[in-house]
Design an enzyme around this catalytic site. Structure first.
Site, PDB file in Angstrom:
ATOM      1  N   TRP A  70       0.828  -1.210   0.018  1.00 35.98           N
ATOM      2  CA  TRP A  70      -0.112   0.021  -0.027  1.00 35.98           C
ATOM      3  C   TRP A  70       0.690   1.184   0.038  1.00 35.98           C
ATOM      4  O   TRP A  70       0.431   2.359  -0.595  1.00 35.98           O
ATOM      5  CB  TRP A  70      -0.867   0.064   1.083  1.00 35.98           C
ATOM      6  CG  TRP A  70      -0.136   0.184   2.396  1.00 35.98           C
ATOM      7  CD1 TRP A  70       0.401  -1.126   3.108  1.00 35.98           C
ATOM      8  CD2 TRP A  70       0.335   1.118   3.306  1.00 35.98           C
ATOM      9  NE1 TRP A  70       1.068  -0.727   4.052  1.00 35.98           N
ATOM     10  CE2 TRP A  70       0.877   0.513   4.494  1.00 35.98           C
ATOM     11  CE3 TRP A  70      -0.015   2.397   3.493  1.00 35.98           C
ATOM     12  CZ2 TRP A  70       1.489   1.303   5.298  1.00 35.98           C
ATOM     13  CZ3 TRP A  70       0.391   2.982   4.303  1.00 35.98           C
ATOM     14  CH2 TRP A  70       1.316   2.624   5.256  1.00 35.98           C
ATOM     15  N   GLY A  96       9.126  -8.886 -10.281  1.00 40.52           N
ATOM     16  CA  GLY A  96       9.080 -10.350 -10.766  1.00 40.52           C
ATOM     17  C   GLY A  96       8.178 -10.972  -9.366  1.00 40.52           C
ATOM     18  O   GLY A  96       6.968 -10.744  -9.208  1.00 40.52           O
ATOM     19  N   GLU A 139      12.377 -16.147 -11.242  1.00 38.01           N
ATOM     20  CA  GLU A 139      13.209 -17.417 -10.832  1.00 38.01           C
ATOM     21  C   GLU A 139      12.237 -18.730 -11.564  1.00 38.01           C
ATOM     22  O   GLU A 139      11.388 -18.799 -10.801  1.00 38.01           O
ATOM     23  CB  GLU A 139      13.169 -17.646  -9.479  1.00 38.01           C
ATOM     24  CG  GLU A 139      14.231 -16.495  -8.776  1.00 38.01           C
ATOM     25  CD  GLU A 139      14.198 -16.318  -7.300  1.00 38.01           C
ATOM     26  OE1 GLU A 139      13.721 -17.450  -6.674  1.00 38.01           O
ATOM     27  OE2 GLU A 139      14.590 -15.343  -6.808  1.00 38.01           O
ATOM     28  N   TYR A 140      12.522 -19.281 -12.564  1.00 37.11           N
ATOM     29  CA  TYR A 140      13.771 -18.915 -13.266  1.00 37.11           C
ATOM     30  C   TYR A 140      13.049 -19.132 -14.828  1.00 37.11           C
ATOM     31  O   TYR A 140      12.248 -20.023 -15.011  1.00 37.11           O
ATOM     32  CB  TYR A 140      14.872 -19.836 -13.444  1.00 37.11           C
ATOM     33  CG  TYR A 140      15.550 -19.639 -11.915  1.00 37.11           C
ATOM     34  CD1 TYR A 140      16.548 -18.695 -11.580  1.00 37.11           C
ATOM     35  CD2 TYR A 140      15.264 -20.466 -10.787  1.00 37.11           C
ATOM     36  CE1 TYR A 140      16.867 -18.403 -10.273  1.00 37.11           C
ATOM     37  CE2 TYR A 140      15.703 -20.468  -9.480  1.00 37.11           C
ATOM     38  CZ  TYR A 140      16.577 -19.529  -9.208  1.00 37.11           C
ATOM     39  OH  TYR A 140      17.165 -19.224  -7.999  1.00 37.11           O
TER      40      TYR A 140
END
Ligand SMILES: *[C@@H]1O[C@H](CO)[C@@H](O)[C@H](O)[C@H]1NC(C)=O
Length: 453
Positions: A70, A96, A139-140
Site C-alpha cells: 500500500w 518479479g 526465478e527462473y
C-alpha cells in the site's frame, strides 16, 4: 624495488577498481517485522552501497508494472530522495516474484505485444518514480511455462529492454536506465534458463544468487552459502557452492566484470535429530522461526547474533564459512570473516562486485550484534576497498541546516521546517540535511512530499 612497489600498488588499485559495485537489496515486507527489526527506506544509509534495489514489485494482466504494498509509492519517493544526500547513489526497482505460484514474466514474454507493453510500462514507471534502473527477478526462465521457449524469450525480453532503454535515453536526453537480473546458481538451472552469451551484453550487471545452496529441505546439515565443496558432498551436491556456480557462469561466457557475487545477510537453520552437530549431521526440518523474521528455515544476521551469544560457533575450513549450534538447533551463516574470504574470491576472479540479500537482515540499527549499524555490509564495503563513508560531509546538492541540532535524537525521516515551508529537513543518523522544494511548492507532512499550498 620502489618501482616494483608502485607497480604492485597500481595493480592493487586496478584490481579494486574492477570490483566497483556494491548492490544492496531491500524488501518491502521487512516493514512488517516487529519493534527494532522493522525496516523501511528511512533505515537506509545512503553512503553504504553504490546501488539500492527495491524488492519487490509485480506485473498485472496488462503486462504493466504495479506496486505490491500500500505504501510502495511513498517509499519510492523517500528512497529516491536519498540521492539528494548522496548524488552518486543509484536505485533500481526489482520486478518479479510469483503470482499464484508462477512468475508473471511467463505471460509477459509469450508474445511480442506483451513484451512491448511491459517495456513501455517499465520506462514510464521508472521515470515517474525517479528510479535509475530495473532489476529482473524471474526465478527462473524455463522452470514452468514452456522451458525451451522461455529461455529464448528471456533473451528477447532482455535485449528488447536494453534497446528501448537506449532509445529512451537518446530521445529524452536522460541518463540511460540500468538493467540487471537476479540469476540462478545451480548448474542445471543455469543451463535450462539462460543463453548466457546472448544476454550478458544487454545487462549492466548480473546478480548471481550464490546462497540457498542447502537448507532444511535436506535430511542433513549443509551450509547456506559455502565458498567451496565440502568433504561430505557427493553426487550433484559437489556443485552446491559459490566456486562451482561462478566457474560455470564464466565458462558459459559471462564477462567477469558483469558478475556480482551474492552475499547473504542470513543463515539457514536445521533441527538436529541425533547427538551429531557437524556438517552433514542428520536433521529433520528447520529450527524454530526467529522472533523477528518469524519464518522457519532461516534467521537474519541480527537473530543469529542473539543465538550466537549462547551457541557454539565453528568454522568449516574447506568452505570458509561458519555455523553455530545450540541444543538441537543448527545454523549455517555468514560473518565478517567469511565475507572477507568471499571478497578475496571475488577479487581473484576479477568479478564486478557484490550484491547483498538484504539490507534489512543485517543488524542495520546496530541493536543486536554490538558492532555498530550494518556490521556485515560495512565490513564488505571496507573489504572491497571503498574507504570511509562521507556521512559527516554534506553532499554538494544539499546545504547543512544551520540548526544542526534539529535531527539530534530524532528518527530518520523527513520533517517540516517551521521557519520556511518551502524547505524541509531530512534526518539521517542524527545528521540534519535541508532540502528545498521547487519554487511555489511547500512541504506537506501528510505525504512527506512537496506540493501546491
Ligand atoms: C573451483 O571450481 C573449479 C571449476 O569447477 C575447479 O576446477 C576447482 O577445483 C574448484 N576449486 C576448489 C578449491 O574446489
Amino acid at each position: 624495488m620502489g618501482k616494483l612497489l608502485t607497480a604492485l600498488g597500481l595493480l592493487l588499485v586496478l584490481h579494486i577498481a574492477s570490483s566497483n559495485r556494491l548492490v544492496c537489496h531491500m524488501t518491502n515486507w521487512a516493514q512488517y517485522r516487529p519493534s527494532s527489526a522493522k525496516f523501511t527506506v528511512d533505515n537506509i544509509d545512503p553512503f553504504l552501497c553504490t546501488h539500492v534495489v527495491y524488492a519487490l514489485s509485480t506485473i498485472n494482466s496488462f503486462n504493466q508494472i504495479i506496486p505490491i504494498e500500500w505504501n510502495d509509492e511513498q517509499q519510492f519517493s523517500r528512497l529516491n530522495n536519498l540521492k539528494n544526500v548522496n548524488p552518486a547513489l543509484k536505485t533500481l526497482l526489482s520486478v518479479g516474484g510469483t503470482v499464484n505460484g508462477l512468475s508473471p514474466f511467463i505471460a509477459v514474454v509469450a508474445r511480442p505485444e506483451g513484451r512491448a507493453a511491459f517495456i513501455r510500462s517499465a520506462i514510464s514507471y521508472l521515470r515517474t518514480h525517479n528510479f535509475d534502473g530495473l532489476n529482473l527477478a524471474w526465478e527462473y526462465p524455463g522452470n514452468n511455462g514452456s522451458p525451451q521457449q522461455d529461455k529464448e524469450r528471456f533473451t528477447l525480453l532482455v535485449t528488447e529492454l536494453s534497446k528501448a532503454f537506449e532509445d529512451d535515453a537518446k530521445e529524452n536526453r536522460k541518463t540511460q536506465l540500468l538493467l540487471s537480473a537476479n540469476v540462478a546458481s545451480f548448474l542445471p538451472t543455469i543451463d535450462r534458463a539462460y543463453e548466457v552469451n546472448k544476454i550478458a551484453d544487454s545487462l549492466d550487471f548480473i546478480n548471481v544468487m550464490t546462497y540457498d545452496y542447502h537448507g532444511h529441505w535436506e535430511a542433513a546439515t549443509g551450509h547456506n552459502s559455502p565458498l567451496y565443496r565440502s568433504p561430505v558432498d557427493s553426487g550433484s551436491h559437489i556443485h552446491h557452492n559459490i566456486n562451482s556456480s561462478i566457474s560455470h557462469w564464466l565458462a558459459l561466457g559471462a564477462p567477469a566484470e558483469k558478475l556480482l557475487l551474492g552475499f547473504p545477510t542470513y543463515g539457514r537453520t536445521y533441527r538436529l535429530t541425533t547427538g551429531a552437530t557437524g556438517l552433514g549431521a542428520p536433521s529433520n526440518g528447520p529450527a524454530d522461526a526467529g522472533p523477528y523474521t518469524r519464518t522457519a528455515g532461516f534467521w537474519s544476521y541480527y537473530e543469529i547474533c542473539d543465538f550466537a551469544s549462547s551457541a557454539t560457533a565453528e568454522w568449516i575450513p574447506e568452505q570458509e564459512v561458519p555455523y553455530a549450534t545450540y541444543g538441537s538447533s543448527w545454523v549455517g551463516f555468514d560473518n565478517q570473516r567469511s565475507y572477507s574470504s568471499k571478497v578475496q574470491f571475488m577479487t581473484a576472479n576479477n568479478l564486478g562486485g557484490a550484491h547483498v540479500w538484504t539490507l534489512d537482515m543485517d543488524d542495520f540499527g546496530g541493536y543486536f550484534c554490538s558492532a555498530g549499524p550494518y556490521p556485515l555490509i560495512n565490513h564488505l564495503r571496507i573489504s572491497m576497498g571503498f574507504g570511509p563513508k562521507p556521512t559527516t560531509t554534506p553532499a554538494p546538492t544539499t546545504t547543512r541546516d544551520p540548526i544542526t541540532e534539529f535531527c539530534r535524537g530524532r528518527p530518520n525521516g523527513l520533517y517540516v521546517n517551521e521557519a520556511d515551508s518551502n524547505t524541509y529537513f531530512q534526518c539521517f543518523q542524527g545528521n540534519t540535511y535541508l532540502h528545498r522544494c521547487q519554487p511555489n511548492l511547500i512541504f506537506w507532512d501528510s505525504c512527506k512530499c512537496c506540493n501546491w499550498p
